[in-house]
Motif scaffolding. Structure first.
Motif, short mmCIF file in Angstrom:
data_model
loop_
_atom_site.label_atom_id
_atom_site.label_comp_id
_atom_site.label_asym_id
_atom_site.label_seq_id
_atom_site.Cartn_x
_atom_site.Cartn_y
_atom_site.Cartn_z
N SER A 87 50.27 37.76 42.82
CA SER A 87 50.19 37.41 44.25
C SER A 87 49.30 38.44 44.93
CB SER A 87 51.59 37.42 44.88
OG SER A 87 52.08 38.74 44.99
N ASP A 88 49.16 38.32 46.24
CA ASP A 88 48.37 39.29 47.00
C ASP A 88 49.01 40.68 46.98
OD1 ASP A 88 46.70 37.22 47.58
OD2 ASP A 88 47.13 37.16 49.72
N GLN A 89 50.26 40.78 46.52
CA GLN A 89 51.00 42.04 46.48
C GLN A 89 51.26 42.57 45.07
OE1 GLN A 89 52.11 43.29 49.77
NE2 GLN A 89 50.53 41.78 50.10
N VAL A 90 51.24 41.69 44.07
CA VAL A 90 51.72 42.05 42.74
C VAL A 90 50.63 41.90 41.68
CG1 VAL A 90 53.43 41.57 40.94
CG2 VAL A 90 54.08 41.40 43.34
N LEU A 91 50.42 42.97 40.91
CA LEU A 91 49.51 42.99 39.78
C LEU A 91 50.34 43.29 38.54
CD1 LEU A 91 46.65 43.02 38.53
CD2 LEU A 91 46.55 45.46 39.10
N LYS A 92 50.32 42.39 37.59
CA LYS A 92 51.08 42.54 36.35
C LYS A 92 50.20 43.26 35.33
CE LYS A 92 53.94 39.71 33.34
NZ LYS A 92 54.35 38.33 33.03
N LEU A 93 50.68 44.43 34.87
CA LEU A 93 49.95 45.24 33.90
C LEU A 93 50.77 45.45 32.62
CD1 LEU A 93 48.40 47.86 36.34
CD2 LEU A 93 47.23 45.96 35.20
N ASP A 94 51.46 44.40 32.19
CA ASP A 94 52.34 44.49 31.03
C ASP A 94 51.61 44.92 29.76
OD1 ASP A 94 54.41 43.76 32.63
OD2 ASP A 94 54.87 41.88 31.59
N ALA B 85 43.81 40.16 47.13
CA ALA B 85 43.69 38.90 47.88
C ALA B 85 42.89 37.86 47.08
CB ALA B 85 43.02 39.15 49.22
N GLY B 86 43.34 36.64 47.17
CA GLY B 86 42.64 35.54 46.51
C GLY B 86 42.66 35.62 44.99
N GLY B 87 43.61 36.37 44.44
CA GLY B 87 43.71 36.48 42.98
C GLY B 87 42.65 37.37 42.36
N ARG B 88 41.97 38.15 43.18
CA ARG B 88 40.88 39.00 42.70
C ARG B 88 41.23 40.47 42.87
NH1 ARG B 88 36.61 40.50 45.82
NH2 ARG B 88 34.99 41.49 44.61
N ILE B 89 41.00 41.28 41.83
CA ILE B 89 41.25 42.72 41.89
C ILE B 89 40.02 43.40 42.48
CG2 ILE B 89 41.73 44.80 40.55
CD1 ILE B 89 42.92 42.88 38.36
N GLU B 90 40.24 44.07 43.62
CA GLU B 90 39.14 44.81 44.25
C GLU B 90 39.52 46.29 44.28
OE1 GLU B 90 36.75 45.06 48.50
OE2 GLU B 90 38.16 43.43 48.18
N PHE B 91 38.67 47.11 43.63
CA PHE B 91 38.94 48.55 43.57
C PHE B 91 38.37 49.25 44.79
CE2 PHE B 91 38.75 47.31 39.04
CZ PHE B 91 40.02 47.70 38.66
N GLU B 92 39.06 50.30 45.21
CA GLU B 92 38.54 51.19 46.26
C GLU B 92 37.48 52.08 45.64
OE1 GLU B 92 40.37 53.44 49.97
OE2 GLU B 92 40.43 51.35 49.41
N GLN B 93 36.44 52.36 46.37
CA GLN B 93 35.34 53.16 45.81
C GLN B 93 35.64 54.63 45.87
OE1 GLN B 93 33.21 51.71 44.06
NE2 GLN B 93 33.73 49.66 44.73
#
Length: 190
Positions: A16-23, A182-190
């Motif tokens: 989701s916009d809040q959860v990233l699964k890194l299993d 957001a939108g299912g896309r991982i965006e990293f901070e620079q």
């Protein structure tokens, strides 16, 4: 850590916009080579702090905390989430909500494994809202030990956890900062 970014993009699942699964990297399966590299990175970041113990919260932070403790040549102590029959009745405890589990648990560290003479490095896998981290920080402070810093593998910059901990004056270092899911896309901070 570019290799970590690459692996997160390849194997991370945006729930989701809040959860990233890194299993496949941190929470269910552990890549020993990548984990040891993360430990080396944290050891470099905190090499000048005189760390005497690394602490983490059971269970997802254990692998990276172990790698860090190994590199620093100090013991690893993890806060337990469940009391056992052998639990120290005088343990340092704190009640914390779990964002991903949706429950409230007690975390505890036996007083025999943390003392006022210690310089503690706290290592964790992910920081979102920071409840577990704040709970362990309270335990460290109550023990009389000095918290020299907090290292997290993944910081969710769109959540308040890391910011509120930094506002407490805690040095917090992240290997990866995620700006958005957001939108299912991982965006990293620079």
């Amino acid at each position: 850590m570019e290799i970590l970014k690459k692996r997160i993009l390849e194997e991370g699942i945006v729930v989701s916009d809040q959860v990233l699964k890194l299993d496949g990297l941190l929470n269910h399966q552990v890549d020993p080579e990548l984990t040891m590299e993360m430990g080396r990175e944290f050891a470099k970041l905190f090499a000048d702090q005189g760390v005497t113990r690394v602490v983490t919260v059971e269970s997802s932070g254990i692998a990276v905390a172990f790698a860090t403790a190994y590199e620093l040549k100090v013991p690893l102590v993890f806060a337990r989430r469940k009391k056992t029959l052998l639990a120290d009745p005088d343990a340092l405890c704190e009640r914390v909500p779990s964002f991903t589990k949706g429950i409230v648990t007690d975390i505890m560290i036996s007083r025999q494994f943390i003392s006022p003479e210690d310089k503690i490095l706290f290592i964790d896998d992910i920081i979102a809202n920071g409840d577990a981290a704040r709970g362990l920080i309270k335990i460290i402070h109550r023990s009389g030990a000095e918290l020299v810093g907090l290292g997290v593998v993944v910081e969710k910059c769109f959540e308040a956890g890391a910011r509120t901990i930094r506002e407490q004056g805690v040095r917090l270092e992240s290997l990866i900062k995620i700006k958005s899911l957001a939108g299912g896309r991982i965006e990293f901070e620079q």
